[in-house]
Design a protein around this motif. Structure first.
Motif, mmCIF file in Angstrom:
data_model
loop_
_atom_site.group_PDB
_atom_site.id
_atom_site.type_symbol
_atom_site.label_atom_id
_atom_site.label_comp_id
_atom_site.label_asym_id
_atom_site.label_seq_id
_atom_site.Cartn_x
_atom_site.Cartn_y
_atom_site.Cartn_z
ATOM 1 N N GLY A 1 -1.841 -57.047 -1.524
ATOM 2 C CA GLY A 1 -1.133 -55.801 -1.228
ATOM 3 C C GLY A 1 -1.519 -54.682 -2.180
ATOM 4 N N PHE A 2 -1.659 -55.024 -3.450
ATOM 5 C CA PHE A 2 -2.081 -54.059 -4.459
ATOM 6 C C PHE A 2 -3.454 -53.495 -4.131
ATOM 7 C CE2 PHE A 2 -4.656 -53.544 -8.320
ATOM 8 C CZ PHE A 2 -3.981 -52.506 -8.935
ATOM 9 N N TRP A 3 -4.414 -54.353 -3.824
ATOM 10 C CA TRP A 3 -5.776 -53.905 -3.528
ATOM 11 C C TRP A 3 -5.841 -53.087 -2.249
ATOM 12 C CZ3 TRP A 3 -9.474 -53.358 -6.791
ATOM 13 C CH2 TRP A 3 -9.509 -54.156 -7.931
ATOM 14 N N ILE A 4 -5.112 -53.470 -1.229
ATOM 15 C CA ILE A 4 -5.100 -52.702 0.016
ATOM 16 C C ILE A 4 -4.483 -51.325 -0.218
ATOM 17 C CG2 ILE A 4 -4.050 -52.564 2.312
ATOM 18 C CD1 ILE A 4 -4.428 -55.605 2.509
ATOM 19 N N PHE A 5 -3.369 -51.276 -0.935
ATOM 20 C CA PHE A 5 -2.688 -50.020 -1.220
ATOM 21 C C PHE A 5 -3.611 -49.040 -1.938
ATOM 22 C CE2 PHE A 5 0.000 -47.531 -4.195
ATOM 23 C CZ PHE A 5 0.738 -46.817 -3.265
ATOM 24 N N PHE A 6 -4.233 -49.484 -3.013
ATOM 25 C CA PHE A 6 -5.089 -48.577 -3.772
ATOM 26 C C PHE A 6 -6.412 -48.283 -3.080
ATOM 27 C CE2 PHE A 6 -2.159 -49.119 -7.242
ATOM 28 C CZ PHE A 6 -2.113 -47.824 -7.721
ATOM 29 N N SER A 7 -6.922 -49.208 -2.311
ATOM 30 C CA SER A 7 -8.150 -48.929 -1.549
ATOM 31 C C SER A 7 -7.913 -47.807 -0.548
ATOM 32 C CB SER A 7 -8.625 -50.178 -0.814
ATOM 33 O OG SER A 7 -8.984 -51.177 -1.731
ATOM 34 N N VAL A 8 -6.810 -47.869 0.154
ATOM 35 C CA VAL A 8 -6.488 -46.829 1.129
ATOM 36 C C VAL A 8 -6.305 -45.478 0.438
ATOM 37 C CG1 VAL A 8 -4.711 -46.048 2.748
ATOM 38 C CG2 VAL A 8 -5.536 -48.399 2.841
ATOM 39 N N LEU A 9 -5.573 -45.450 -0.674
ATOM 40 C CA LEU A 9 -5.344 -44.180 -1.373
ATOM 41 C C LEU A 9 -6.644 -43.588 -1.925
ATOM 42 C CD1 LEU A 9 -1.996 -44.741 -3.319
ATOM 43 C CD2 LEU A 9 -2.382 -43.558 -1.164
ATOM 44 N N PHE A 10 -7.487 -44.420 -2.529
ATOM 45 C CA PHE A 10 -8.747 -43.915 -3.071
ATOM 46 C C PHE A 10 -9.683 -43.438 -1.955
ATOM 47 C CE2 PHE A 10 -7.771 -45.866 -7.197
ATOM 48 C CZ PHE A 10 -8.222 -44.860 -8.037
ATOM 49 N N ILE A 11 -9.757 -44.164 -0.856
ATOM 50 C CA ILE A 11 -10.612 -43.747 0.257
ATOM 51 C C ILE A 11 -10.112 -42.439 0.857
ATOM 52 C CG2 ILE A 11 -11.308 -44.353 2.613
ATOM 53 C CD1 ILE A 11 -11.455 -47.289 1.606
ATOM 54 N N TYR A 12 -8.812 -42.314 1.022
ATOM 55 C CA TYR A 12 -8.218 -41.082 1.553
ATOM 56 C C TYR A 12 -8.549 -39.892 0.652
ATOM 57 C CZ TYR A 12 -4.641 -37.900 3.330
ATOM 58 O OH TYR A 12 -3.978 -36.814 3.851
ATOM 59 N N ALA A 13 -8.380 -40.067 -0.654
ATOM 60 C CA ALA A 13 -8.658 -38.986 -1.598
ATOM 61 C C ALA A 13 -10.144 -38.670 -1.661
ATOM 62 C CB ALA A 13 -8.136 -39.374 -2.984
ATOM 63 N N PHE A 14 -10.978 -39.674 -1.647
ATOM 64 C CA PHE A 14 -12.429 -39.494 -1.707
ATOM 65 C C PHE A 14 -12.943 -38.744 -0.477
ATOM 66 C CE2 PHE A 14 -16.861 -41.059 -1.528
ATOM 67 C CZ PHE A 14 -17.269 -40.689 -2.809
ATOM 68 N N ILE A 15 -12.445 -39.110 0.685
ATOM 69 C CA ILE A 15 -12.843 -38.419 1.914
ATOM 70 C C ILE A 15 -12.363 -36.968 1.880
ATOM 71 C CG2 ILE A 15 -12.421 -38.314 4.413
ATOM 72 C CD1 ILE A 15 -12.565 -41.391 4.393
ATOM 73 N N GLY A 16 -11.192 -36.725 1.327
ATOM 74 C CA GLY A 16 -10.709 -35.356 1.180
ATOM 75 C C GLY A 16 -11.614 -34.525 0.285
#
Length: 110
Positions: free
Chosen positions: A70-85
């Motif tokens: 859950g930790f890895w999925i949560f932070f992967s999604v947040l980092f990918i979202y921010a990186f794409i932004g």
């Protein structure tokens, strides 16, 4: 924020998400320019990295496979979202915690 600010600050905004070292490099390289777009993404990246390290320490103490996943999925999604932004030139806050990061690091790069 103008289109010129976005184009000038896009590279450092992207670098800020690579690692915590990238965030520090982007902060110091933008210290003289004070690009608004880069400042926004440096604040987001710094908040993400600090939260990542604090929660990683807590999750490591739990020693549960589900908590770790859950930790890895949560932070992967947040980092990918921010990186794409950052790549697309948008100043969109990260869901759940972006406004908080912008608020507590508001003096960063000023």
């Amino acid at each position: 924020m103008t289109q010129q600010d976005i184009e000038e600050g896009k590279t450092l905004a992207i670098v800020s998400y690579i690692t915590i070292i990238g965030t520090i490099i982007a902060y110091f390289m933008n210290n003289d320019k004070k690009n608004v777009f880069t400042n926004f993404h440096v604040r987001q990246a710094l908040g993400l990295w600090l939260t990542y390290f604090i929660l990683a320490w807590v999750v490591s103490a739990v020693n549960s496979w589900f908590a770790t996943l859950g930790f890895w999925i949560f932070f992967s999604v947040l980092f990918i979202y921010a990186f794409i932004g950052a790549i697309s030139g948008k100043s969109q806050e990260i869901p759940l915690v972006g406004a908080f990061y912008q608020k507590i690091f508001s003096n960063l790069g000023q």
